[in-house]
Design a protein around this motif. Structure first.
Motif, mmCIF file in Angstrom:
data_model
loop_
_atom_site.group_PDB
_atom_site.id
_atom_site.type_symbol
_atom_site.label_atom_id
_atom_site.label_comp_id
_atom_site.label_asym_id
_atom_site.label_seq_id
_atom_site.Cartn_x
_atom_site.Cartn_y
_atom_site.Cartn_z
ATOM 1 N N SER A 68 53.345 43.113 43.424
ATOM 2 C CA SER A 68 53.223 43.832 42.162
ATOM 3 C C SER A 68 51.788 43.814 41.663
ATOM 4 C CB SER A 68 54.140 43.202 41.115
ATOM 5 O OG SER A 68 53.724 41.868 40.841
ATOM 6 N N VAL A 69 51.487 44.715 40.743
ATOM 7 C CA VAL A 69 50.151 44.782 40.140
ATOM 8 C C VAL A 69 49.852 43.501 39.376
ATOM 9 C CG1 VAL A 69 48.697 46.048 38.518
ATOM 10 C CG2 VAL A 69 50.264 47.299 40.018
ATOM 11 N N ALA A 70 50.864 42.949 38.722
ATOM 12 C CA ALA A 70 50.675 41.713 37.959
ATOM 13 C C ALA A 70 50.265 40.557 38.872
ATOM 14 C CB ALA A 70 51.964 41.363 37.213
ATOM 15 N N PHE A 71 50.886 40.483 40.056
ATOM 16 C CA PHE A 71 50.521 39.439 41.016
ATOM 17 C C PHE A 71 49.077 39.616 41.475
ATOM 18 C CE2 PHE A 71 50.231 37.854 45.383
ATOM 19 C CZ PHE A 71 50.684 36.556 45.214
ATOM 20 N N PHE A 72 48.673 40.862 41.758
ATOM 21 C CA PHE A 72 47.300 41.144 42.184
ATOM 22 C C PHE A 72 46.299 40.748 41.093
ATOM 23 C CE2 PHE A 72 43.714 44.109 41.975
ATOM 24 C CZ PHE A 72 43.103 43.854 43.194
ATOM 25 N N VAL A 73 46.595 41.108 39.842
ATOM 26 C CA VAL A 73 45.701 40.787 38.728
ATOM 27 C C VAL A 73 45.590 39.279 38.543
ATOM 28 C CG1 VAL A 73 45.390 40.978 36.230
ATOM 29 C CG2 VAL A 73 46.085 42.973 37.561
ATOM 30 N N ALA A 74 46.715 38.568 38.695
ATOM 31 C CA ALA A 74 46.701 37.113 38.536
ATOM 32 C C ALA A 74 45.839 36.453 39.609
ATOM 33 C CB ALA A 74 48.131 36.566 38.588
ATOM 34 N N ILE A 75 45.975 36.897 40.862
ATOM 35 C CA ILE A 75 45.160 36.332 41.944
ATOM 36 C C ILE A 75 43.689 36.664 41.730
ATOM 37 C CG2 ILE A 75 44.695 36.439 44.426
ATOM 38 C CD1 ILE A 75 47.199 34.876 43.710
ATOM 39 N N TRP A 76 43.406 37.913 41.345
ATOM 40 C CA TRP A 76 42.015 38.313 41.092
ATOM 41 C C TRP A 76 41.415 37.478 39.978
ATOM 42 C CZ3 TRP A 76 39.438 40.141 36.838
ATOM 43 C CH2 TRP A 76 38.174 40.693 37.051
ATOM 44 N N PHE A 77 42.181 37.231 38.912
ATOM 45 C CA PHE A 77 41.691 36.445 37.777
ATOM 46 C C PHE A 77 41.385 35.010 38.190
ATOM 47 C CE2 PHE A 77 42.510 33.704 34.075
ATOM 48 C CZ PHE A 77 41.567 34.215 33.189
ATOM 49 N N LEU A 78 42.280 34.405 38.989
ATOM 50 C CA LEU A 78 42.055 33.040 39.449
ATOM 51 C C LEU A 78 40.804 32.934 40.315
ATOM 52 C CD1 LEU A 78 45.701 31.908 40.330
ATOM 53 C CD2 LEU A 78 44.285 31.088 38.448
ATOM 54 N N LEU A 79 40.627 33.905 41.207
ATOM 55 C CA LEU A 79 39.441 33.895 42.068
ATOM 56 C C LEU A 79 38.163 34.102 41.254
ATOM 57 C CD1 LEU A 79 40.748 35.961 45.121
ATOM 58 C CD2 LEU A 79 40.352 33.499 45.018
ATOM 59 N N PHE A 80 38.237 35.001 40.274
ATOM 60 C CA PHE A 80 37.065 35.277 39.437
ATOM 61 C C PHE A 80 36.670 34.045 38.633
ATOM 62 C CE2 PHE A 80 35.210 36.590 35.385
ATOM 63 C CZ PHE A 80 34.153 37.375 35.824
ATOM 64 N N VAL A 81 37.656 33.405 37.991
ATOM 65 C CA VAL A 81 37.366 32.215 37.190
ATOM 66 C C VAL A 81 36.863 31.080 38.079
ATOM 67 C CG1 VAL A 81 38.389 30.427 35.725
ATOM 68 C CG2 VAL A 81 38.978 32.822 35.359
ATOM 69 N N GLY A 82 37.483 30.908 39.252
ATOM 70 C CA GLY A 82 37.047 29.854 40.162
ATOM 71 C C GLY A 82 35.621 30.047 40.645
ATOM 72 N N ALA A 83 35.283 31.296 41.012
ATOM 73 C CA ALA A 83 33.912 31.572 41.455
ATOM 74 C C ALA A 83 32.917 31.383 40.321
ATOM 75 C CB ALA A 83 33.828 33.002 41.993
ATOM 76 N N ALA A 84 33.281 31.813 39.100
ATOM 77 C CA ALA A 84 32.392 31.662 37.948
ATOM 78 C C ALA A 84 32.144 30.192 37.631
ATOM 79 C CB ALA A 84 32.982 32.386 36.740
ATOM 80 N N LEU A 85 33.201 29.381 37.655
ATOM 81 C CA LEU A 85 33.046 27.956 37.390
ATOM 82 C C LEU A 85 32.181 27.277 38.453
ATOM 83 C CD1 LEU A 85 36.649 26.986 36.206
ATOM 84 C CD2 LEU A 85 34.575 27.065 34.813
ATOM 85 N N THR A 86 32.345 27.711 39.706
ATOM 86 C CA THR A 86 31.537 27.133 40.789
ATOM 87 C C THR A 86 30.052 27.417 40.569
ATOM 88 O OG1 THR A 86 33.351 27.416 42.355
ATOM 89 C CG2 THR A 86 31.154 27.142 43.276
ATOM 90 N N ILE A 87 29.729 28.664 40.220
ATOM 91 C CA ILE A 87 28.328 29.032 39.980
ATOM 92 C C ILE A 87 27.768 28.283 38.778
ATOM 93 C CG2 ILE A 87 26.799 30.946 39.348
ATOM 94 C CD1 ILE A 87 28.646 32.785 40.949
ATOM 95 N N MET A 88 28.558 28.196 37.703
ATOM 96 C CA MET A 88 28.081 27.503 36.497
ATOM 97 C C MET A 88 27.876 26.013 36.746
ATOM 98 S SD MET A 88 29.995 29.362 33.270
ATOM 99 C CE MET A 88 31.659 29.194 33.917
ATOM 100 N N ASN A 89 28.806 25.392 37.472
ATOM 101 C CA ASN A 89 28.663 23.967 37.777
ATOM 102 C C ASN A 89 27.448 23.707 38.665
ATOM 103 O OD1 ASN A 89 30.902 23.089 36.304
ATOM 104 N ND2 ASN A 89 32.304 23.476 38.001
#
Length: 206
Positions: free
Chosen positions: A95-116
């Motif tokens: 579903s689109v909701a599943f895709f958005v949830a995975i995209w959001f998790l990857l985006f937040v994870g990558a952002a936190l990695t760069i910031m850390n």
């Protein structure tokens, strides 16, 4: 004239469940003194549900089949000694909701990695000192350096991965694609060793 068959196995092929694999599916075949299309249509293996996702077809099995077809044929083989057959099942639609949830998790994870990472190397203090050396002014947020740096970071990631969404920038593979290729090669070698019954023989085998 001597009847010859030249066989070059493909490294990997994909098939559907319950499909009948023929010689022409897994190999390039050139014949001399015999009808090529007839030999290419020779059945080799029937995919069943017990095969799951991976089947290994060895060149020895192919030679036996061809010899059974015509014992007088002279066979010459080239390329890999096995072909990996991947059984591709119908993929589940997400579903689109599943895709958005995975995209959001990857985006937040990558952002936190760069910031850390930037926090660990004290990047803000580095920018502040560089700004002080260049302008002679001391500021807490040297945007003159931080904004171009942020833009350059994004452009650098695009150049590193060599992709803009699905479009490739140039023909050179990215480091990620090279690592994925090496991983696939190691995985294929593992499958060949463990799925091919002829590659290993135990003491209790007869």
């Amino acid at each position: 004239m001597e009847n010859k068959v030249y066989i070059r196995l493909r490294h990997r092929i994909q098939v559907r469940p319950n499909e009948l694999i023929r010689l022409g599916d897994i190999a390039q075949v050139i014949t001399q003194g015999i009808e090529q299309n007839f030999l290419c249509n020779m059945p080799l293996y029937q995919i069943t549900i017990q095969d799951k996702t991976i089947v290994v077809i060895d060149i020895i099995e192919i030679i036996k089949k061809v010899k059974d077809f015509d014992p007088k044929l002279t066979i010459e083989t080239f390329g890999p000694p096995q072909t990996l057959v991947e059984v591709v099942y119908e993929k589940k639609k997400y579903s689109v909701a599943f895709f958005v949830a995975i995209w959001f998790l990857l985006f937040v994870g990558a952002a936190l990695t760069i910031m850390n990472f930037h926090e660990d190397v004290s990047m803000q203090q580095v920018h502040q000192k560089l700004y002080l050396l260049i302008t002679g002014e001391e500021v807490k947020q040297p945007l003159l350096l931080q904004v171009p740096y942020s833009i350059g970071l994004g452009l650098g990631m695009i150049l590193f991965f060599n992709h803009i969404f699905k479009k490739r920038i140039n023909e050179e593979p990215s480091p990620l694609e090279v690592e994925m290729f090496n991983y696939q090669q190691d995985l294929d070698n593992y499958m060949v060793m463990n799925e091919n019954k002829e590659s290993m023989k135990k003491l209790d085998d007869h």
